[in-house]
Design a protein around this motif. Structure first.
Motif, PDB file in Angstrom:
ATOM      1  N   TRP A 137       0.840  -1.204   0.000  1.00 18.60           N
ATOM      2  CA  TRP A 137       0.000   0.000   0.000  1.00 18.60           C
ATOM      3  C   TRP A 137       0.874   1.252   0.000  1.00 18.60           C
ATOM      4  O   TRP A 137       0.574   2.238  -0.693  1.00 18.60           O
ATOM      5  CB  TRP A 137      -0.976   0.001   1.183  1.00 18.60           C
ATOM      6  CG  TRP A 137      -2.039   1.038   1.018  1.00 18.60           C
ATOM      7  CD1 TRP A 137      -2.510   1.530  -0.161  1.00 18.60           C
ATOM      8  CD2 TRP A 137      -2.744   1.724   2.048  1.00 18.60           C
ATOM      9  NE1 TRP A 137      -3.483   2.477   0.069  1.00 18.60           N
ATOM     10  CE2 TRP A 137      -3.644   2.621   1.411  1.00 18.60           C
ATOM     11  CE3 TRP A 137      -2.719   1.658   3.445  1.00 18.60           C
ATOM     12  CZ2 TRP A 137      -4.504   3.441   2.135  1.00 18.60           C
ATOM     13  CZ3 TRP A 137      -3.586   2.482   4.161  1.00 18.60           C
ATOM     14  CH2 TRP A 137      -4.471   3.362   3.509  1.00 18.60           C
ATOM     15  N   THR A 144      -0.997  -0.794  -9.628  1.00 19.61           N
ATOM     16  CA  THR A 144      -1.998  -1.849  -9.672  1.00 19.61           C
ATOM     17  C   THR A 144      -2.139  -2.322 -11.119  1.00 19.61           C
ATOM     18  O   THR A 144      -1.502  -1.789 -12.018  1.00 19.61           O
ATOM     19  CB  THR A 144      -3.366  -1.337  -9.206  1.00 19.61           C
ATOM     20  OG1 THR A 144      -3.813  -0.350 -10.142  1.00 19.61           O
ATOM     21  CG2 THR A 144      -3.281  -0.704  -7.835  1.00 19.61           C
ATOM     22  N   PRO A 158      -4.740  -8.603 -11.767  1.00 21.99           N
ATOM     23  CA  PRO A 158      -4.222  -7.920 -10.578  1.00 21.99           C
ATOM     24  C   PRO A 158      -2.708  -7.946 -10.543  1.00 21.99           C
ATOM     25  O   PRO A 158      -2.083  -8.916 -10.956  1.00 21.99           O
ATOM     26  CB  PRO A 158      -4.827  -8.721  -9.431  1.00 21.99           C
ATOM     27  CG  PRO A 158      -5.181 -10.040 -10.009  1.00 21.99           C
ATOM     28  CD  PRO A 158      -5.528  -9.785 -11.436  1.00 21.99           C
ATOM     29  N   ASP A 165     -12.596  -6.968  -3.250  1.00 22.25           N
ATOM     30  CA  ASP A 165     -12.320  -7.167  -1.824  1.00 22.25           C
ATOM     31  C   ASP A 165     -13.357  -6.459  -0.966  1.00 22.25           C
ATOM     32  O   ASP A 165     -13.841  -6.999   0.034  1.00 22.25           O
ATOM     33  CB  ASP A 165     -10.937  -6.601  -1.469  1.00 22.25           C
ATOM     34  CG  ASP A 165      -9.816  -7.482  -1.972  1.00 22.25           C
ATOM     35  OD1 ASP A 165     -10.018  -8.692  -2.070  1.00 22.25           O
ATOM     36  OD2 ASP A 165      -8.730  -6.942  -2.262  1.00 22.25           O
ATOM     37  N   HIS A 213      -8.678   2.124  -2.500  1.00 22.89           N
ATOM     38  CA  HIS A 213      -8.808   2.172  -3.963  1.00 22.89           C
ATOM     39  C   HIS A 213      -8.809   3.608  -4.491  1.00 22.89           C
ATOM     40  O   HIS A 213      -8.871   3.809  -5.696  1.00 22.89           O
ATOM     41  CB  HIS A 213     -10.056   1.413  -4.419  1.00 22.89           C
ATOM     42  CG  HIS A 213     -11.222   2.284  -4.751  1.00 22.89           C
ATOM     43  ND1 HIS A 213     -11.927   2.969  -3.790  1.00 22.89           N
ATOM     44  CD2 HIS A 213     -11.805   2.601  -5.930  1.00 22.89           C
ATOM     45  CE1 HIS A 213     -12.889   3.658  -4.376  1.00 22.89           C
ATOM     46  NE2 HIS A 213     -12.846   3.460  -5.660  1.00 22.89           N
ATOM     47  N   GLN A 225       1.937   1.928  -3.385  1.00 21.45           N
ATOM     48  CA  GLN A 225       0.860   2.508  -4.180  1.00 21.45           C
ATOM     49  C   GLN A 225       0.677   3.990  -3.858  1.00 21.45           C
ATOM     50  O   GLN A 225       0.473   4.813  -4.752  1.00 21.45           O
ATOM     51  CB  GLN A 225      -0.428   1.732  -3.897  1.00 21.45           C
ATOM     52  CG  GLN A 225      -1.632   2.279  -4.626  1.00 21.45           C
ATOM     53  CD  GLN A 225      -2.865   1.467  -4.330  1.00 21.45           C
ATOM     54  OE1 GLN A 225      -2.866   0.255  -4.477  1.00 21.45           O
ATOM     55  NE2 GLN A 225      -3.913   2.124  -3.894  1.00 21.45           N
ATOM     56  N   PHE A 231      -9.568  -5.547  -8.207  1.00 25.23           N
ATOM     57  CA  PHE A 231      -9.489  -6.359  -6.997  1.00 25.23           C
ATOM     58  C   PHE A 231      -9.950  -5.617  -5.742  1.00 25.23           C
ATOM     59  O   PHE A 231     -10.543  -6.216  -4.865  1.00 25.23           O
ATOM     60  CB  PHE A 231      -8.045  -6.844  -6.807  1.00 25.23           C
ATOM     61  CG  PHE A 231      -7.897  -8.324  -7.046  1.00 25.23           C
ATOM     62  CD1 PHE A 231      -8.456  -8.914  -8.156  1.00 25.23           C
ATOM     63  CD2 PHE A 231      -7.196  -9.129  -6.138  1.00 25.23           C
ATOM     64  CE1 PHE A 231      -8.330 -10.289  -8.374  1.00 25.23           C
ATOM     65  CE2 PHE A 231      -7.067 -10.496  -6.342  1.00 25.23           C
ATOM     66  CZ  PHE A 231      -7.632 -11.069  -7.473  1.00 25.23           C
ATOM     67  N   TYR A 232      -9.637  -4.316  -5.664  1.00 20.70           N
ATOM     68  CA  TYR A 232      -9.994  -3.600  -4.429  1.00 20.70           C
ATOM     69  C   TYR A 232     -11.500  -3.564  -4.226  1.00 20.70           C
ATOM     70  O   TYR A 232     -11.994  -3.733  -3.109  1.00 20.70           O
ATOM     71  CB  TYR A 232      -9.444  -2.171  -4.461  1.00 20.70           C
ATOM     72  CG  TYR A 232      -7.939  -2.108  -4.451  1.00 20.70           C
ATOM     73  CD1 TYR A 232      -7.200  -3.087  -3.804  1.00 20.70           C
ATOM     74  CD2 TYR A 232      -7.260  -1.079  -5.070  1.00 20.70           C
ATOM     75  CE1 TYR A 232      -5.828  -3.040  -3.798  1.00 20.70           C
ATOM     76  CE2 TYR A 232      -5.875  -1.016  -5.058  1.00 20.70           C
ATOM     77  CZ  TYR A 232      -5.163  -2.009  -4.423  1.00 20.70           C
ATOM     78  OH  TYR A 232      -3.809  -1.960  -4.415  1.00 20.70           O
ATOM     79  N   GLU A 273      -1.993  -5.493  -5.586  1.00 20.42           N
ATOM     80  CA  GLU A 273      -3.374  -5.838  -5.266  1.00 20.42           C
ATOM     81  C   GLU A 273      -3.449  -7.194  -4.564  1.00 20.42           C
ATOM     82  O   GLU A 273      -4.221  -7.376  -3.623  1.00 20.42           O
ATOM     83  CB  GLU A 273      -4.210  -5.873  -6.550  1.00 20.42           C
ATOM     84  CG  GLU A 273      -4.494  -4.495  -7.118  1.00 20.42           C
ATOM     85  CD  GLU A 273      -4.948  -4.553  -8.554  1.00 20.42           C
ATOM     86  OE1 GLU A 273      -4.087  -4.782  -9.425  1.00 20.42           O
ATOM     87  OE2 GLU A 273      -6.141  -4.375  -8.821  1.00 20.42           O
ATOM     88  N   THR A 289      -4.749  -7.872  -0.770  1.00 20.08           N
ATOM     89  CA  THR A 289      -5.833  -8.832  -0.558  1.00 20.08           C
ATOM     90  C   THR A 289      -5.418  -9.898   0.448  1.00 20.08           C
ATOM     91  O   THR A 289      -6.178 -10.220   1.378  1.00 20.08           O
ATOM     92  CB  THR A 289      -6.217  -9.493  -1.897  1.00 20.08           C
ATOM     93  OG1 THR A 289      -6.555  -8.466  -2.823  1.00 20.08           O
ATOM     94  CG2 THR A 289      -7.391 -10.419  -1.724  1.00 20.08           C
TER      95      THR A 289
END
Lengths: 443, 172, 228
Positions: free
Chosen positions: A49, A60, A400, A74, A125, A52, A70-71, A404, A408
């Motif tokens: 994270w 991502t 992903p 999730d 996200h 990111q 994916f976010y 990601e 997850t």
């Protein structure tokens, strides 16, 4: 088939108290290993994270036109898991189903933790996650309020209401247990429980208020839970994207949420039964009932999936048919039919045939269902976005990235850690609810 | 002025407690002077020791208040920064009805919780001088508050009703 | 009377040369993607030329369609934004406010034309192209959504110059970069509220259609194409 097992209601109270309070004290080596391994996974997720946040959403696998991946999967998945607690607790509490008693707290804890985890994803996200608070209505230097017409604001209010409600719903029946735990305990624990139990003495005024509050809360939380997942569905259904713009999405998502929530609960219960040695309390009776509920939800899920896809197929709208084709016979077809297999065929065989139905098969079916429901959300989110209305803008390459996947994985690890901590601090079965009630009329 | 005394009695049987409460009330002891202590909820038939509650009303009021306030605020905010988005009305039931619903529910939740804290006496300033009995498992303790002159009479009633033990305690 | 800006694109004239795309990049400080980024769908072109193929090989006809933000009157992207980063301005433009954008992606998902572009990373330009940035246009940071503005900076300047001269804005005075650079003169920009403007007359043409009109988004870009 479980009748030869001694009914927990008949166990002496002293033993129940001892059995349920014992797991709280002492740290075993096994427990430490069980908690450190997932913490490492969380650290990797945290690093992902951070990457990111530092470099941008480009790390991502997202791309135009697949802006949600994916976010969001999730997010829907975890909010879905959180429906375990509300169904078991609220519905069974309202209908006075006695078998719920050893399950409720485990389920309510899942609700709170899954909500905490799921609630992070709308922030994770975001392109500029550090400005997430701009969605809150507070007087600011920009002289600007948020747009309450946006479904994302609906989401925010719904999740706030649900988190508040489910924390209170978990906390209220914990009070009497904590009052008991405050006696004869290590100093810091005694202090913690004493403060948290608010000086509970066990007077009839307190009991009356507690029972009344729980009855009311059960009703309210049920209405909130259904609305929360409906609104999650509306995040999709309000958009005019093909195969999202569907009136059935609200109930479809609620059914899917309860379905995956029950599967999660089944796994958690089997785990605590084994790890904490609660075989006498979580009996085959409970797993049998849960398995039947799971089977019912599996059939309901199939019904909704059928209804959704048949309507699209018969309607034959060109832009929707592209998505339908991508789901059922093109790029996503393997995932689609795998989903139908693990969400319906496997549970129907393992849980529907009575001779096959036991705790092990229940857990196997539940793991499959969790996987299948994750797939279901993926199949709802990605094919639609991959095939927008202008065919020239379509894309086939979302997958992903490691970021990601790491985040997850960290959420699953987070669930384990939160649960392990919770089970060390609070009895996982509500002692006062569970123990024999000599003063109750119906028993 | 006669001083206040507390009688702590222990029972094993719910019916005996009900009988004791009945006799005490016949002798003029008010509901607010009687407290039961137990490790789990004790339920009586209607009329024995009713604790009337306004919690449902509080929940409904809380729902109306927060739901109404939130709707009013949303309306204010939408007009305060009135911007056309997609030709949607600035404020309408369809645009923000979901928020009204959620905040109504949150109002009910919060009102229930706050009212629980109040009605149960957990945050209300309680009579700190009243002794709290230690309840042995599977027992019900009955605490009666009375003036010192009535202690003998009340003790007799409790013992007649089947109390295992009766203890007299002065306020702390 | 307020302006209501619109565009007409004559597809029968469009040759698919993509001069509009290049002009748009230069005018609006749009970052230039690498081949790797392009392969993963990370390109940004506020105007793009979609290609549609008719017939089978060897008898193939290619049809070009420049697609930019349609500046919908009832834009689906606007109400879903929680922070008012995109809204409708009084001249009917679908405005994107970069500083308000938190990057929920919702607007892009709800855009039926897929004309919204995201800044996956901070923008970069190969040397020496960073020297030709347009000072009238903000450079967008990582994490925000962006899209065609109908060259709002040119609209503003055009109105200012007309006001200085004490005259109303004349039809054709304001030209977005794509319109200005179209060698085939396939694109026309103007005020739809002025019935005499060229764009208004083209919008009235029997050849005029609007993209995905059936969705009720009321776009302000008109495509002209002879019937088949």
């Amino acid at each position: 088939m479980y009748r030869h097992i001694k009914q927990p209601e008949l166990l002496p109270y002293g033993k129940i108290r001892e059995d349920l309070f014992r797991p709280l004290s002492g740290l075993t080596r096994k427990y430490l290993f069980a908690i450190i391994a997932p913490i490492l996974v969380i650290l990797i997720g945290g690093y992902a994270w951070a990457t990111q946040l530092r470099y941008g959403m480009g790390v991502t696998g997202l791309q135009r036109p697949v802006f949600w991946g994916f976010y969001i999967v999730d997010f829907v998945f975890w909010i879905g898991i959180s429906h375990a607690g509300t169904l078991i607790s609220a519905i069974l509490r309202l209908t006075d189903a006695g078998w719920r008693k050893p399950i409720t707290r485990a389920a309510e804890a899942i609700t709170v933790f899954a909500l905490m985890i799921g609630g992070m994803f709308p922030i994770i996200h975001l392109g500029r996650a550090w400005y997430f608070y701009w969605l809150m209505p507070y007087p600011n230097s920009r002289l600007l309020w948020p747009n309450f017409r946006s479904p994302l604001l609906w989401d925010l209010t719904a999740i706030c209401a649900y988190v508040t409600g489910s924390v209170i719903f978990l906390y209220l029946p914990l009070i009497p247990d904590m009052a008991q735990l405050a006696e004869h305990n290590t100093p810091w624990r005694a202090k913690l429980y004493h403060v948290l139990s608010l000086g509970w003495t066990g007077s009839d005024t307190e009991w009356h208020a507690l029972e009344r509050a729980m009855k009311l809360m059960a009703g309210i939380i049920l209405a909130v839970a259904i609305s929360v997942h409906t609104i999650v569905a509306w995040d999709f259904a309000m958009a005019i994207a093909p195969m999202w713009h569907s009136t059935i999405f609200g109930p479809y998502f609620v059914v899917g949420a309860i379905f995956s929530g029950l599967a999660g609960l089944m796994i958690v219960m089997a785990a605590i039964r084994k790890l904490m040695g609660l075989e006498l309390y979580l009996t085959r009776h409970h797993f049998n009932n849960l398995a039947k509920l799971l089977l019912l939800m599996s059939i309901l899920w199939l019904y909704f999936t059928m209804a959704e896809h048949l309507t699209v197929w018969y309607g034959n709208d060109p832009s929707e048919m592209v998505v339908f084709g991508a789901r059922t016979r093109a790029r996503f077809s393997t995932l689609f039919w795998l989903m139908v297999f693990v969400n319906f065929v496997v549970p129907f065989v393992l849980l529907g045939i009575r001779r096959l139905r036991n705790i092990t098969t229940g857990v196997i079916a539940s793991v499959g269902i969790l996987f299948g429901m994750f797939l279901e959300r993926y199949i709802i989110v990605v094919p639609t976005l991959s095939n927008p209305r202008l065919p020239a803008a379509s894309s086939t390459s979302y997958a992903p990235s490691w970021v990601e996947i790491a985040i997850t994985a960290a959420t699953f690890a987070g669930m384990i850690v939160l649960y392990l901590i919770f089970s060390k601090l609070f009895p996982i079965i509500a002692v006062w609810e569970f123990k024999p009630h000599p003063h109750e009329d119906e028993i | 002025m006669a001083s206040t005394m507390y009688l702590l009695s222990e029972f094993r049987d719910k019916e005996a407690v009900a009988g004791a409460i009945h006799s005490l009330r016949a002798s003029g002891v008010g509901d607010s002077d009687i407290d039961l202590f137990s490790e789990e909820p004790v339920e009586f038939k209607r009329g024995v020791l009713d604790r009337p509650s306004q919690m449902s009303l509080a929940a409904v009021l809380g729902a109306i208040v927060l739901g109404g306030a939130a709707t009013a605020f949303v309306r204010f905010a939408q007009y305060n920064y009135a911007v056309n988005t997609g030709g949607m009305p600035t404020f309408s039931f369809w645009g923000t009805g979901v928020i009204t619903y959620e905040m109504t529910m949150l109002g009910a939740v919060l009102a229930t919780f706050v009212f629980f804290l109040w009605e149960s006496g957990l945050i209300r300033k309680r009579d700190k001088t009243a002794p709290v009995p230690v309840v042995p498992p599977e027992c019900i303790c009955l605490r009666v508050r009375c003036v010192s002159g009535d202690v003998v009479k009340a003790t007799a009633i409790l013992q007649e009703s089947g109390a295992i033990s009766v203890e007299k305690k002065a306020p702390l | 009377m307020a302006h209501r800006w619109g565009m007409a694109i004559d597809l029968d004239r469009c040759t698919g040369c993509e001069a509009c795309v290049a002009a748009c990049h230069a005018e609006n400080n749009i970052s230039i993607s690498t081949p790797e980024q392009a392969a993963t769908g990370r390109t940004t072109h506020w105007i793009r030329v979609d290609r549609y193929y008719e017939g089978t090989f060897p008898d193939v006809k290619v049809k070009y369609m420049p697609v930019l933000c349609q500046q919908c009157d009832e834009a689906p992207c606007e109400p879903v934004c929680p922070t008012y980063a995109t809204y409708h301005n009084p001249e009917g433009l679908n405005v994107q406010v970069y500083n308000r954008c938190v990057g929920t992606f919702y607007c892009a998902n709800n855009c039926p034309y897929t004309v919204r572009y995201f800044n996956w990373f901070d923008p970069v330009w190969p040397e020496p192209m960073q020297l030709q940035h347009n000072p009238d246009v903000a450079v967008r940071m990582a994490g925000v959504m962006e899209k065609c503005t109908f060259c709002i900076q040119r609209i503003k300047r055009g109105k200012d110059e007309a006001a200085t001269a004490g005259q109303p804005v004349a039809d054709g005075d304001i030209q977005p970069a794509c319109v200005q650079s179209c060698p085939a003169e396939a694109m026309v920009f103007g005020d739809l509220n002025d019935p005499e403007s060229k764009v208004s007359r083209m919008a009235e043409s029997s050849r005029a259609t609007r993209l995905l009109e059936e969705l009720g988004t009321k776009p302000k870009v008109f495509y002209l194409e002879r019937g088949r």
